[in-house]
Design an enzyme around this catalytic site. Sequence first.
Site: not given
Length: 339
Positions: A200-201
């Site tokens: 996600e990051e």
Amino acid sequence: MLKMIKELCALPGISGRENAVREYIIDKIKDFAEYSVDPLGNLLVFKKGKKPAKNKVMLDAHMDEVGLIVTAVTSDGFLRFAKVGGIDTRVMLGRTVTVGDKGITGVIGIKPVHLLEKGADADIPKADDLYIDIGAKSREEALEFVRTGDSVCFSGEAVEFGNGFIKAKALDDRVGCAILIEIIRSELEYDAWFSFSVQEEIGTRGAQTAAFTIAPDYAIVVETTTAADICGVSGEKRVCLCSGGGAVSFMDRSTLYSRELYDKAFEIAERDGITCQPKTLVAGGNDAGAIHKSRGGVKTLTVSVPCRYLHSPSCVINYSDVGESLRLIKALAEEFAKW
């Protein structure tokens, strides 16, 4: 859940290196649901409820944390690195880190202030000026313990302080993972699908493939978000408040949320006596940005636990917000399943 949050935060798991987190979650949910791991590393879970769901609802939380990755080893044994995810360089100075699979301890260093050129002492340092000191005397000695491509995570144990506050690294989004584990281990009214997403990051990559595979009608992203209820900040720029309950987003930089779902969250909260609040700043982004555009489109909502000092070695939440967020998320999932 407090013990579980601390255990999850202690695990290493930068983007693309979420293995330890995934194995921990599997151990917690394997007796309560069916699961599989996709080629990207997402953990996809199906939990049978008392009744079949009219609509397929997916709950998502990401396993990865921000961190660093080793890019080079200098001749004198120091490590150069790149950021993995959005980290403010200022929060890295002098921090203790853990490097690679062997768990080598290191310290992020920078040239001493008395050696800087005149005026440079007031500048924000560039990440390229930093290095990791693992106590090696030479490149050869350092290479006995680390190699390029090794992950680097912030170090530090979780600490409880004040009135219900918790400090730890990686609360973004191990808190969300803990909430989903708790829901999976509970009795559900309707069938539900879960995604513990990777990467996600660095661009919500895991959620994109997870949503394509699950093909939900509705999705609830379970996150943390910036709480700027700190000294010198007022009004809507505080974003949300610790101890104010889960923060419900109406818009961020990757998603304009359904007004119908946004209103439904506050309607349910009022009905059930759940504390929640709006996220009052259009900023950031999360897995919803990828999920809501999957296939023919997915109706998506994000509920976040307020978190001070996000993407730092010392994230801070209030434990009361975890419980209130859990209540809201579970009620919303049930509502969406029967709509």
